[in-house]
Design a protein around this motif. Structure first.
Motif, PDB file in Angstrom:
ATOM      1  N   GLU A  34     -30.135 -17.990  19.497  1.00  0.00           N
ATOM      2  CA  GLU A  34     -30.038 -17.419  20.845  1.00  0.00           C
ATOM      3  C   GLU A  34     -28.899 -18.018  21.654  1.00  0.00           C
ATOM      4  OE1 GLU A  34     -33.017 -17.283  24.583  1.00  0.00           O
ATOM      5  OE2 GLU A  34     -33.848 -16.554  22.685  1.00  0.00           O
ATOM      6  N   ALA A  35     -28.691 -19.323  21.556  1.00  0.00           N
ATOM      7  CA  ALA A  35     -27.626 -19.968  22.330  1.00  0.00           C
ATOM      8  C   ALA A  35     -26.241 -19.515  21.851  1.00  0.00           C
ATOM      9  CB  ALA A  35     -27.746 -21.486  22.228  1.00  0.00           C
ATOM     10  N   GLU A  71     -13.778 -27.001  13.200  1.00  0.00           N
ATOM     11  CA  GLU A  71     -13.344 -28.177  13.942  1.00  0.00           C
ATOM     12  C   GLU A  71     -12.858 -29.214  12.931  1.00  0.00           C
ATOM     13  OE1 GLU A  71     -15.298 -30.424  17.658  1.00  0.00           O
ATOM     14  OE2 GLU A  71     -16.459 -30.569  15.793  1.00  0.00           O
ATOM     15  N   LEU A  72     -11.597 -29.612  13.035  1.00  0.00           N
ATOM     16  CA  LEU A  72     -11.027 -30.541  12.060  1.00  0.00           C
ATOM     17  C   LEU A  72     -11.715 -31.905  12.080  1.00  0.00           C
ATOM     18  CD1 LEU A  72      -7.217 -29.714  12.362  1.00  0.00           C
ATOM     19  CD2 LEU A  72      -8.736 -29.232  10.429  1.00  0.00           C
ATOM     20  N   SER A  73     -12.082 -32.398  13.255  1.00  0.00           N
ATOM     21  CA  SER A  73     -12.672 -33.740  13.343  1.00  0.00           C
ATOM     22  C   SER A  73     -14.027 -33.839  12.653  1.00  0.00           C
ATOM     23  CB  SER A  73     -12.805 -34.181  14.805  1.00  0.00           C
ATOM     24  OG  SER A  73     -13.705 -33.335  15.503  1.00  0.00           O
ATOM     25  N   LEU A  76     -16.924 -28.914  10.629  1.00  0.00           N
ATOM     26  CA  LEU A  76     -17.958 -27.903  10.833  1.00  0.00           C
ATOM     27  C   LEU A  76     -17.380 -26.578  11.323  1.00  0.00           C
ATOM     28  CD1 LEU A  76     -20.735 -29.936  12.678  1.00  0.00           C
ATOM     29  CD2 LEU A  76     -20.747 -29.164  10.284  1.00  0.00           C
ATOM     30  N   VAL A  77     -17.985 -25.482  10.856  1.00  0.00           N
ATOM     31  CA  VAL A  77     -17.700 -24.167  11.429  1.00  0.00           C
ATOM     32  C   VAL A  77     -18.381 -24.141  12.787  1.00  0.00           C
ATOM     33  CG1 VAL A  77     -18.130 -21.690  11.241  1.00  0.00           C
ATOM     34  CG2 VAL A  77     -17.477 -22.983   9.202  1.00  0.00           C
ATOM     35  N   VAL A  78     -17.576 -23.997  13.847  1.00  0.00           N
ATOM     36  CA  VAL A  78     -18.120 -24.047  15.205  1.00  0.00           C
ATOM     37  C   VAL A  78     -18.101 -22.690  15.886  1.00  0.00           C
ATOM     38  CG1 VAL A  78     -17.616 -26.503  15.507  1.00  0.00           C
ATOM     39  CG2 VAL A  78     -15.898 -24.785  16.190  1.00  0.00           C
ATOM     40  N   GLY A  79     -17.692 -21.646  15.150  1.00  0.00           N
ATOM     41  CA  GLY A  79     -17.675 -20.312  15.712  1.00  0.00           C
ATOM     42  C   GLY A  79     -16.737 -19.409  14.949  1.00  0.00           C
ATOM     43  N   VAL A 101     -20.216 -22.321  19.272  1.00  0.00           N
ATOM     44  CA  VAL A 101     -21.481 -23.023  19.497  1.00  0.00           C
ATOM     45  C   VAL A 101     -21.417 -23.659  20.882  1.00  0.00           C
ATOM     46  CG1 VAL A 101     -21.969 -23.415  17.045  1.00  0.00           C
ATOM     47  CG2 VAL A 101     -20.668 -25.129  18.323  1.00  0.00           C
ATOM     48  N   PRO A 102     -22.560 -23.781  21.569  1.00  0.00           N
ATOM     49  CA  PRO A 102     -22.555 -24.271  22.951  1.00  0.00           C
ATOM     50  C   PRO A 102     -21.836 -25.612  23.140  1.00  0.00           C
ATOM     51  CG  PRO A 102     -24.700 -23.372  22.429  1.00  0.00           C
ATOM     52  CD  PRO A 102     -23.912 -23.379  21.147  1.00  0.00           C
ATOM     53  N   GLU A 103     -21.989 -26.534  22.204  1.00  0.00           N
ATOM     54  CA  GLU A 103     -21.384 -27.857  22.378  1.00  0.00           C
ATOM     55  C   GLU A 103     -19.853 -27.845  22.258  1.00  0.00           C
ATOM     56  OE1 GLU A 103     -23.231 -27.694  18.202  1.00  0.00           O
ATOM     57  OE2 GLU A 103     -23.765 -27.023  20.212  1.00  0.00           O
TER      58      GLU A 103
END
Length: 178
Positions: A34-35, A71-73, A76-79, A101-103
């Motif tokens: 949902e987020a 995100e390289l750091s 993770l796939v963040v979107g 992702v929200p973060e």
């Protein structure tokens, strides 16, 4: 260098690349969260799987189709960011979109990934892109402006009022903006 290696776009903090089979579980989970799906509504497991399969197939034909933002750091796939087809007012458009992702919202990732993938669009496509944003989503409207989209109008899309933005890409745009 393989064709898929050329399709990878790297920025200072992100990697934008075509989706892979190994991304399936991550995206099915995100499409059901949902987020993550705020402003769009969550999908069933079947719908989420179908959406991922479509994403993979679309990127095979359109090199700036919706694809993972990594995100390289963290690795993770963040979107995702990129385009997909949408029928609107009797015309088929390439609709630009992104979701994080929200973060990872508010960090400039959407603009950074979008600018990088738009460079691919400029090299491979000449035409107009459409962006569709919920009127209350000020953050996405700001990203659209940073990516060079301009407000066109407000209109109903799938029964909801949406702000529509357009932008040209390709050889003609490059000649007037460089």
């Amino acid at each position: 260098m393989t064709k898929s290696d050329r399709a990878v776009v790297r920025t200072a903090r992100l990697l934008v690349r075509p989706p892979r089979g190994a991304d399936r579980d991550r995206f099915v989970g995100l499409f059901r969260d949902e987020a993550f799906m705020v402003h769009a509504g969550v999908l069933t497991e079947q719908e989420a799987g179908d959406r991922f399969d479509h994403m993979v197939a679309f990127c095979r034909t359109v090199p700036f189709g919706k694809q993972p933002v990594v995100e390289l750091s963290s690795g993770l796939v963040v979107g995702y960011t990129g385009v997909d087809h949408i029928a609107f007012e009797g015309r088929t458009w390439l609709e630009w979109g992104y979701r994080l992702v929200p973060e990872c919202r508010g960090l400039g990732y959407a603009t950074e990934a979008g600018q990088a993938l738009l460079a691919t669009a400029h090299q491979t496509y000449t035409g107009e892109l459409l962006a569709i944003i919920a009127p209350e989503n000020r953050a996405s409207q700001n990203v659209c402006h940073k990516l060079g989209f301009t407000f066109w109008k407000q209109a109903p899309v799938a029964g909801d009022a949406r702000n529509l933005y357009t932008r040209s890409v390709g050889a003609e745009w490059l000649l007037t903006h460089t």
